[in-house]
Write a protein that holds these residues in place. Structure first.
Motif, PDB file in Angstrom:
ATOM      1  N   LYS A 185      59.794  33.003  53.775  1.00  0.00           N
ATOM      2  CA  LYS A 185      58.762  33.115  54.806  1.00  0.00           C
ATOM      3  C   LYS A 185      57.479  32.410  54.373  1.00  0.00           C
ATOM      4  O   LYS A 185      56.610  32.154  55.177  1.00  0.00           O
ATOM      5  N   PHE A 186      57.367  32.107  53.078  1.00  0.00           N
ATOM      6  CA  PHE A 186      56.177  31.458  52.526  1.00  0.00           C
ATOM      7  C   PHE A 186      56.437  29.957  52.404  1.00  0.00           C
ATOM      8  O   PHE A 186      57.358  29.542  51.712  1.00  0.00           O
ATOM      9  N   VAL A 187      55.603  29.146  53.053  1.00  0.00           N
ATOM     10  CA  VAL A 187      55.756  27.688  53.031  1.00  0.00           C
ATOM     11  C   VAL A 187      54.501  27.094  52.407  1.00  0.00           C
ATOM     12  O   VAL A 187      53.399  27.254  52.933  1.00  0.00           O
ATOM     13  N   VAL A 188      54.672  26.424  51.261  1.00  0.00           N
ATOM     14  CA  VAL A 188      53.546  25.805  50.569  1.00  0.00           C
ATOM     15  C   VAL A 188      53.158  24.528  51.307  1.00  0.00           C
ATOM     16  O   VAL A 188      54.002  23.684  51.597  1.00  0.00           O
ATOM     17  N   THR A 189      51.857  24.405  51.594  1.00  0.00           N
ATOM     18  CA  THR A 189      51.355  23.254  52.342  1.00  0.00           C
ATOM     19  C   THR A 189      50.544  22.292  51.483  1.00  0.00           C
ATOM     20  O   THR A 189      50.353  21.147  51.866  1.00  0.00           O
ATOM     21  N   GLU A 190      50.057  22.771  50.313  1.00  0.00           N
ATOM     22  CA  GLU A 190      49.184  21.929  49.483  1.00  0.00           C
ATOM     23  C   GLU A 190      49.190  22.415  48.047  1.00  0.00           C
ATOM     24  O   GLU A 190      49.252  23.610  47.791  1.00  0.00           O
ATOM     25  N   VAL A 191      49.126  21.470  47.111  1.00  0.00           N
ATOM     26  CA  VAL A 191      48.954  21.793  45.696  1.00  0.00           C
ATOM     27  C   VAL A 191      47.479  21.582  45.384  1.00  0.00           C
ATOM     28  O   VAL A 191      46.967  20.470  45.492  1.00  0.00           O
ATOM     29  N   LEU A 192      46.788  22.660  44.994  1.00  0.00           N
ATOM     30  CA  LEU A 192      45.354  22.557  44.729  1.00  0.00           C
ATOM     31  C   LEU A 192      45.078  22.025  43.328  1.00  0.00           C
ATOM     32  O   LEU A 192      44.305  21.089  43.165  1.00  0.00           O
TER      33      LEU A 192
END
Length: 135
Positions: A111-118
């Motif tokens: 359910k968790f979708v990573v959108t960006e690497v900080l």
């Protein structure tokens, strides 16, 4: 009679579309998680998706008296984010993610979708200037 059937059919379509949107497309929450990137893979039988796991510092106990590592399992849709994470196994990463109410097979198994690497930091190295004693 046909007019009532059309109205009921249209209402049913609108309600089902709204439920689908809420369950699978509505962003329930957004946030940032940090930890050591344990693994990152591309897998799947029909839909090839990127999946990963970050182990966070500390311990979490689901039951009283037990200890369990705090893990964050996630999926990635964007290929450029996936390329960054493929080169970062074992490093400390900060990830921005979106949480959905449901899972779609082409979006991944989480359910968790990573959108960006900080940030990506080397996990094993320490900054010697930050130590309070001489070496």
């Amino acid at each position: 009679m046909k007019k009532i059937a059309w109205i009921i059919g249209l209402i049913l379509i609108v309600v089902l579309t709204g439920l689908f949107w809420y369950k699978y497309l509505f962003v329930f929450g957004e946030g940032v998680k940090a930890g050591s990137l344990n693994y990152f893979v591309k897998k799947g039988v029909i839909f090839k998706t990127y999946e990963g796991r970050v182990v966070q510092e500390g311990f979490q106990s689901p039951t009283a008296g037990g200890l369990q590592s705090n893990e964050f399992r996630f999926s990635v849709v964007d290929a450029s984010v996936a390329e960054e994470l493929e080169r970062s196994s074992g490093k400390h990463v900060e990830l921005r993610y979106k949480e959905y109410n449901g899972i779609l097979p082409w979006r991944g198994t989480s359910k968790f979708v990573v959108t960006e690497v900080l940030t990506i930091k080397d996990g094993g190295k320490t900054d010697s200037s930050a130590l309070p004693y001489d070496q």
